[in-house]
Scaffold this active site. Structure first.
Site, PDB file in Angstrom:
ATOM      1  N   ASP A 134       0.828  -1.195   0.000  1.00 57.23           N
ATOM      2  CA  ASP A 134       0.000   0.000   0.000  1.00 57.23           C
ATOM      3  C   ASP A 134       0.874   1.261   0.000  1.00 57.23           C
ATOM      4  OD1 ASP A 134      -2.455   1.249   0.010  1.00 57.23           O
ATOM      5  OD2 ASP A 134      -3.177   0.250   1.815  1.00 57.23           O
ATOM      6  N   ASP A 189     -10.188   3.430  -3.647  1.00 58.03           N
ATOM      7  CA  ASP A 189     -10.863   2.242  -3.122  1.00 58.03           C
ATOM      8  C   ASP A 189     -12.317   2.137  -3.588  1.00 58.03           C
ATOM      9  OD1 ASP A 189      -8.510   2.066  -1.748  1.00 58.03           O
ATOM     10  OD2 ASP A 189      -9.422   1.902   0.238  1.00 58.03           O
TER      11      ASP A 189
END
Ligand code: GLA
Length: 369
Positions: A134, A189
């Site tokens: 990430d 997301d």
């Protein structure tokens, strides 16, 4: 494009599996992961192609050990990650994990900045097969440099591991990600809503040229079965992800999924489109008034087509052979992939009535001249 891309055969078709994030966020523990892995076998998910069981953010302990190595949370992952990986391998599944390139993960756990080689070695020693990295808490860092370092760290760790880049499409990873990893997120997301689904989908247009074996665009994990959308919307979500050659990471609770959800996630002829060995991503070929036609070329010369109704009414949507590079006079066999039924042979095109927020997904084969 093309130059220097990974060709290590670790992700010849888009990776398939399950990831804890969309449904559970950081409310995870080893029991959930074990039960999910067992459910992957019992429900037929594994046999449908889902192989990676991936723990996302929230597995980490509060700090590193005295040597600087990563530790799992003692209460929630008390048996340790190596033990968990072994159990997952015993089920003939593969094991994936998450870390962050910055100082902390997105949920505030220990990050990997400055520890790339150490953490890659640690993952290898635990038996990890897949790592998602990430991009939170990375201020001042460059994506190419940092992910490039990870790529080297993985190579020197001595265990083949799929590398999943997650910088949300900020620095056009489709242009460089294939040199360092196997898949890269193309957008922010996904959420379990129709608005989010269509927003993410619109971001995928025009990216098809960048994907192929061992290097895939990742429009984010599946929300199928998480409760915020209708069955039709989930069918559309899944069909379009398969058309896009997207990694298929289920994000629901596999242990309790009802039959309609399982039916979507394991549909064999739809999954076969996602996993087509040619690895050519599909794209939008026609859009009008909320009615879209998406198409993808497959290894046997056939085409997958998704007729997608974004409007609030059932509508008739045509695909014309000219839309997919064929001639109007061609005779084409039409198969409905959700109904698993042949529709016959047609010239010029084919049309179907598509319910609101739903799809009809077809496979088209041109008859021998
Ligand atoms: C970011 C990622 C998500 C998930 C969370 C975890 O938002 O994009 O997929 O991994 O972090 O905190």
């Amino acid at each position: 494009m093309g130059l220097g891309r990974l060709r290590d055969g670790l992700a010849p078709t888009p990776p398939m599996g399950w990831n804890s994030w969309n449904r559970f966020q950081t409310s995870i523990d080893e029991r959930l992961i074990r039960e999910t892995a067992e459910a992957m076998v019992e429900t037929g998910m594994r046999d449908a192609g889902y192989r990676y069981v991936v723990i996302d953010d929230g597995w980490e302990g509060p700090e590193r050990d005295g040597d600087g190595d990563l530790l799992s949370d003692r209460d929630r992952f008390g048996s340790g990650i190596a033990d968990l990986a072994r159990r997952i391998h015993d089920l003939d599944l593969r094991f994936g994990i998450y870390t962050d390139a910055g100082t902390k993960t997105c949920a505030g756990y220990v990050g990997s900045l400055g520890y790339e080689f150490r953490d890659a070695r640690r993952f290898a020693s635990w038996g990890v097969d897949y790592v998602k990295i990430d991009w939170c808490n990375t201020s001042g860092l460059g994506t190419r440099a940092v992910y490039g370092k990870w790529s080297q760290a993985f190579r020197s760790a001595g265990r083949p591991m799929v590398l999943s880049l997650c910088e949300w499409g900020r620095t056009r990873p489709w242009q460089w990600g294939g040199r360092v990893g196997h898949l890269w997120r193309t957008c922010w997301d996904i959420q379990d809503t129709w608005d989010s689904l269509t927003t993410v989908l619109d971001r995928q247009r025009g990216l098809s040229a960048y994907a192929g074996p061992d290097h895939w665009n990742d429009p984010d994990m599946l929300e199928v079965g998480n409760g915020g959308m209708s069955t039709a919307e989930y069918r559309a979500h899944f069909s379009l992800w398969c058309l896009l050659a997207a990694p298929l990471m289920a994000g629901n609770d596999i242990r309790t999924m009802p039959d309609d959800v399982k039916g979507i996630l394991t549909a064999p002829e739809v999954i076969a489109v996602d996993q087509d060995p040619l690895g050519l991503q599909g794209d939008l070929v026609r859009a009008e008034d909320g009615l879209e036609v998406w198409a993808r070329e497959l290894a046997d010369g056939s085409r997958a087509v998704v007729l997608f109704d974004r409007s609030a009414e059932p509508r008739e949507i045509p695909v014309r052979w000219a839309d997919i590079g064929w001639e109007a006079k061609d005779r084409v066999q039409v198969r409905d992939l959700w109904e698993r039924a042949d529709r016959g042979a047609f010239a010029e095109g084919f049309s179907a009535t598509v319910p609101s927020h739903d799809v009809v997904m077809l496979r088209l084969r041109r008859a021998e001249p």
